[in-house]
Design a protein around this motif. Structure first.
Motif, PDB file in Angstrom:
ATOM      1  N   GLN A   1       0.814  -1.212   0.000  1.00 31.39           N
ATOM      2  CA  GLN A   1       0.000   0.000   0.000  1.00 31.39           C
ATOM      3  C   GLN A   1       0.849   1.264   0.000  1.00 31.39           C
ATOM      4  OE1 GLN A   1      -2.567  -0.567   3.368  1.00 31.39           O
ATOM      5  NE2 GLN A   1      -3.582  -2.326   2.440  1.00 31.39           N
ATOM      6  N   ASP A   2       2.157   1.135  -0.148  1.00 27.64           N
ATOM      7  CA  ASP A   2       3.089   2.261  -0.181  1.00 27.64           C
ATOM      8  C   ASP A   2       2.937   3.191   1.021  1.00 27.64           C
ATOM      9  OD1 ASP A   2       4.535   1.629  -2.484  1.00 27.64           O
ATOM     10  OD2 ASP A   2       2.955   2.442  -3.773  1.00 27.64           O
ATOM     11  N   VAL A   3       2.758   2.604   2.192  1.00 26.49           N
ATOM     12  CA  VAL A   3       2.682   3.381   3.422  1.00 26.49           C
ATOM     13  C   VAL A   3       4.108   3.660   3.881  1.00 26.49           C
ATOM     14  CG1 VAL A   3       1.957   3.330   5.842  1.00 26.49           C
ATOM     15  CG2 VAL A   3       0.487   2.344   4.066  1.00 26.49           C
ATOM     16  N   SER A   4       4.402   4.912   4.176  1.00 24.23           N
ATOM     17  CA  SER A   4       5.749   5.220   4.645  1.00 24.23           C
ATOM     18  C   SER A   4       5.777   5.150   6.172  1.00 24.23           C
ATOM     19  CB  SER A   4       6.207   6.587   4.150  1.00 24.23           C
ATOM     20  OG  SER A   4       5.229   7.558   4.391  1.00 24.23           O
ATOM     21  N   VAL A   5       6.874   4.627   6.673  1.00 22.15           N
ATOM     22  CA  VAL A   5       7.066   4.498   8.116  1.00 22.15           C
ATOM     23  C   VAL A   5       8.289   5.322   8.505  1.00 22.15           C
ATOM     24  CG1 VAL A   5       5.941   2.254   8.325  1.00 22.15           C
ATOM     25  CG2 VAL A   5       8.358   2.351   7.771  1.00 22.15           C
ATOM     26  N   ALA A   6       8.298   5.812   9.727  1.00 20.45           N
ATOM     27  CA  ALA A   6       9.365   6.703  10.182  1.00 20.45           C
ATOM     28  C   ALA A   6      10.720   6.002  10.216  1.00 20.45           C
ATOM     29  CB  ALA A   6       9.015   7.271  11.562  1.00 20.45           C
ATOM     30  N   ARG A   7      10.744   4.762  10.617  1.00 24.03           N
ATOM     31  CA  ARG A   7      11.994   4.002  10.749  1.00 24.03           C
ATOM     32  C   ARG A   7      11.847   2.695   9.980  1.00 24.03           C
ATOM     33  NH1 ARG A   7      16.074   5.860  11.381  1.00 24.03           N
ATOM     34  NH2 ARG A   7      16.979   4.227  12.608  1.00 24.03           N
ATOM     35  N   PRO A   8      12.959   2.124   9.523  1.00 20.73           N
ATOM     36  CA  PRO A   8      12.876   0.868   8.763  1.00 20.73           C
ATOM     37  C   PRO A   8      12.282  -0.264   9.600  1.00 20.73           C
ATOM     38  CG  PRO A   8      15.107   1.798   8.659  1.00 20.73           C
ATOM     39  CD  PRO A   8      14.327   2.597   9.665  1.00 20.73           C
ATOM     40  N   LEU A   9      11.382  -1.012   8.976  1.00 15.50           N
ATOM     41  CA  LEU A   9      10.866  -2.223   9.599  1.00 15.50           C
ATOM     42  C   LEU A   9      11.910  -3.327   9.411  1.00 15.50           C
ATOM     43  CD1 LEU A   9       7.178  -2.092   8.325  1.00 15.50           C
ATOM     44  CD2 LEU A   9       8.069  -1.370  10.550  1.00 15.50           C
ATOM     45  N   THR A  10      11.714  -4.448  10.075  1.00 16.28           N
ATOM     46  CA  THR A  10      12.687  -5.538  10.025  1.00 16.28           C
ATOM     47  C   THR A  10      13.007  -5.965   8.594  1.00 16.28           C
ATOM     48  OG1 THR A  10      11.909  -6.312  12.166  1.00 16.28           O
ATOM     49  CG2 THR A  10      13.171  -7.880  10.838  1.00 16.28           C
ATOM     50  N   HIS A  11      11.994  -6.077   7.746  1.00 18.77           N
ATOM     51  CA  HIS A  11      12.225  -6.517   6.369  1.00 18.77           C
ATOM     52  C   HIS A  11      12.913  -5.431   5.543  1.00 18.77           C
ATOM     53  CE1 HIS A  11       9.064  -9.155   7.970  1.00 18.77           C
ATOM     54  NE2 HIS A  11       9.787 -10.077   7.355  1.00 18.77           N
ATOM     55  N   ASP A  12      12.689  -4.152   5.896  1.00 15.67           N
ATOM     56  CA  ASP A  12      13.437  -3.065   5.260  1.00 15.67           C
ATOM     57  C   ASP A  12      14.907  -3.152   5.649  1.00 15.67           C
ATOM     58  OD1 ASP A  12      11.107  -1.835   4.095  1.00 15.67           O
ATOM     59  OD2 ASP A  12      10.645  -1.011   6.074  1.00 15.67           O
ATOM     60  N   LEU A  13      15.158  -3.430   6.921  1.00 17.01           N
ATOM     61  CA  LEU A  13      16.526  -3.588   7.407  1.00 17.01           C
ATOM     62  C   LEU A  13      17.220  -4.732   6.668  1.00 17.01           C
ATOM     63  CD1 LEU A  13      18.853  -3.073   9.434  1.00 17.01           C
ATOM     64  CD2 LEU A  13      17.663  -4.636  10.995  1.00 17.01           C
ATOM     65  N   LEU A  14      16.527  -5.852   6.518  1.00 20.06           N
ATOM     66  CA  LEU A  14      17.097  -6.998   5.808  1.00 20.06           C
ATOM     67  C   LEU A  14      17.421  -6.629   4.361  1.00 20.06           C
ATOM     68  CD1 LEU A  14      17.927  -9.943   5.834  1.00 20.06           C
ATOM     69  CD2 LEU A  14      15.542 -10.557   5.424  1.00 20.06           C
ATOM     70  N   ARG A  15      16.510  -5.948   3.684  1.00 15.03           N
ATOM     71  CA  ARG A  15      16.772  -5.496   2.309  1.00 15.03           C
ATOM     72  C   ARG A  15      17.995  -4.591   2.273  1.00 15.03           C
ATOM     73  NH1 ARG A  15      12.883  -1.315   0.815  1.00 15.03           N
ATOM     74  NH2 ARG A  15      14.366  -0.142   2.068  1.00 15.03           N
ATOM     75  N   ASN A  16      18.063  -3.634   3.204  1.00 18.74           N
ATOM     76  CA  ASN A  16      19.193  -2.706   3.245  1.00 18.74           C
ATOM     77  C   ASN A  16      20.514  -3.441   3.467  1.00 18.74           C
ATOM     78  OD1 ASN A  16      17.348  -0.664   2.864  1.00 18.74           O
ATOM     79  ND2 ASN A  16      17.333  -0.025   5.008  1.00 18.74           N
ATOM     80  N   LEU A  17      20.521  -4.432   4.359  1.00 14.30           N
ATOM     81  CA  LEU A  17      21.732  -5.212   4.614  1.00 14.30           C
ATOM     82  C   LEU A  17      22.183  -5.975   3.364  1.00 14.30           C
ATOM     83  CD1 LEU A  17      21.072  -6.647   8.178  1.00 14.30           C
ATOM     84  CD2 LEU A  17      22.972  -5.165   7.498  1.00 14.30           C
ATOM     85  N   ILE A  18      21.230  -6.609   2.717  1.00 11.83           N
ATOM     86  CA  ILE A  18      21.544  -7.368   1.505  1.00 11.83           C
ATOM     87  C   ILE A  18      22.151  -6.444   0.462  1.00 11.83           C
ATOM     88  CG2 ILE A  18      20.499  -8.616  -0.450  1.00 11.83           C
ATOM     89  CD1 ILE A  18      18.509  -9.803   1.656  1.00 11.83           C
ATOM     90  N   GLU A  19      21.536  -5.282   0.255  1.00 13.48           N
ATOM     91  CA  GLU A  19      22.046  -4.336  -0.745  1.00 13.48           C
ATOM     92  C   GLU A  19      23.410  -3.775  -0.355  1.00 13.48           C
ATOM     93  OE1 GLU A  19      18.891  -1.469  -1.193  1.00 13.48           O
ATOM     94  OE2 GLU A  19      17.645  -2.872  -2.343  1.00 13.48           O
ATOM     95  N   GLN A  20      23.597  -3.440   0.913  1.00 14.12           N
ATOM     96  CA  GLN A  20      24.873  -2.883   1.366  1.00 14.12           C
ATOM     97  C   GLN A  20      26.006  -3.893   1.244  1.00 14.12           C
ATOM     98  OE1 GLN A  20      25.757   0.313   2.415  1.00 14.12           O
ATOM     99  NE2 GLN A  20      23.758   0.798   1.545  1.00 14.12           N
ATOM    100  N   LEU A  21      25.697  -5.161   1.310  1.00 14.69           N
ATOM    101  CA  LEU A  21      26.701  -6.205   1.161  1.00 14.69           C
ATOM    102  C   LEU A  21      26.946  -6.569  -0.303  1.00 14.69           C
ATOM    103  CD1 LEU A  21      25.689  -8.466   4.181  1.00 14.69           C
ATOM    104  CD2 LEU A  21      27.732  -7.008   3.981  1.00 14.69           C
ATOM    105  N   GLY A  22      26.303  -5.839  -1.210  1.00 14.28           N
ATOM    106  CA  GLY A  22      26.532  -6.049  -2.632  1.00 14.28           C
ATOM    107  C   GLY A  22      25.760  -7.203  -3.236  1.00 14.28           C
ATOM    108  N   ALA A  23      24.752  -7.670  -2.562  1.00 16.07           N
ATOM    109  CA  ALA A  23      23.939  -8.780  -3.076  1.00 16.07           C
ATOM    110  C   ALA A  23      22.586  -8.244  -3.526  1.00 16.07           C
ATOM    111  CB  ALA A  23      23.751  -9.838  -1.991  1.00 16.07           C
ATOM    112  N   ARG A  24      21.817  -9.117  -4.149  1.00 15.43           N
ATOM    113  CA  ARG A  24      20.442  -8.760  -4.498  1.00 15.43           C
ATOM    114  C   ARG A  24      19.571 -10.006  -4.403  1.00 15.43           C
ATOM    115  NH1 ARG A  24      17.617  -9.531  -9.019  1.00 15.43           N
ATOM    116  NH2 ARG A  24      18.575 -10.734 -10.681  1.00 15.43           N
ATOM    117  N   VAL A  25      18.300  -9.793  -4.101  1.00 14.56           N
ATOM    118  CA  VAL A  25      17.349 -10.900  -4.045  1.00 14.56           C
ATOM    119  C   VAL A  25      16.948 -11.208  -5.483  1.00 14.56           C
ATOM    120  CG1 VAL A  25      15.118 -11.698  -3.202  1.00 14.56           C
ATOM    121  CG2 VAL A  25      16.531 -10.209  -1.761  1.00 14.56           C
ATOM    122  N   ALA A  26      17.317 -12.387  -5.963  1.00 16.16           N
ATOM    123  CA  ALA A  26      16.962 -12.801  -7.326  1.00 16.16           C
ATOM    124  C   ALA A  26      15.487 -13.184  -7.382  1.00 16.16           C
ATOM    125  CB  ALA A  26      17.837 -13.963  -7.770  1.00 16.16           C
TER     126      ALA A  26
END
Length: 180
Positions: A48-73
């Motif tokens: 629903q494209d709701v914005s949240v003030a701080r990253p949720l757990t799954h946002d954190l996981l996405r950010n970690l994956i991207e920062q480590l140079g990986a991507r979810v295929a």
């Protein structure tokens, strides 16, 4: 493997549990998977494209994956055993693929954040998929009309009894309505 998309997230009025309804691409076959309220909210927030003030757990996981140079295929719902679904997150890391065990709800929450495809193994979809008949009632539930003409084993019906009860309690009248 078959590709699926998220049809909706629903609340069962029988037991107030949440379920994500996945739909097979180019088909009227659906895969209902029970999920927890936190994971349902995590998926819904992103859909629903709701914005949240701080990253949720799954946002954190996405950010970690991207920062480590990986991507979810992609993610895949890989197994169903004792009424429990299993999933894998497939990552691309330095030109290699890596699979990570996951709950389907977490994998789906991550997939919607990374725009990764959602797949299911054929054997899982054959066992737990639901085809709607013309009157929007599930086909093949309770031994009425099994998919692909496969005879229904009584032991399998017993194992899938919870799915039968759940599916029979769903309000399917708005399945063919467009989502906004």
């Amino acid at each position: 493997m078959k590709e699926l998309s998220i049809e909706s997230i629903r609340l069962s009025l029988m037991n107030y549990q949440r379920v994500v309804i996945l739909r097979e691409k180019d088909s009227d076959r659906y895969l209902p998977i029970w999920i927890g309220p936190a994971e349902a909210d995590a998926i819904a927030v992103r859909l629903q494209d709701v914005s949240v003030a701080r990253p949720l757990t799954h946002d954190l996981l996405r950010n970690l994956i991207e920062q480590l140079g990986a991507r979810v295929a992609y993610i895949v719902v890989s197994d169903l055993s004792n009424d429990t679904f299993y999933a894998r997150i497939v990552l691309e890391v330095n030109g290699e693929t890596m699979e990570v065990d996951s709950r389907p709800s977490d994998a789906i929450a991550l997939a919607v954040r990374t725009e990764a495809s959602i797949f299911v193994e054929d054997s899982v979809l054959d066992r737990a998929g639901v085809v709607l008949e013309e009157d929007n009632q599930p086909a093949g539930v309770g031994g009425s009309r099994p998919e692909r003409g496969r005879p229904v084993d009584p032991a399998e019906l017993e194992r899938l009894g919870a799915f039968k009860d759940f599916i029979e309690g769903l309000d399917l009248d708005d399945f063919d309505q467009p989502r906004g």
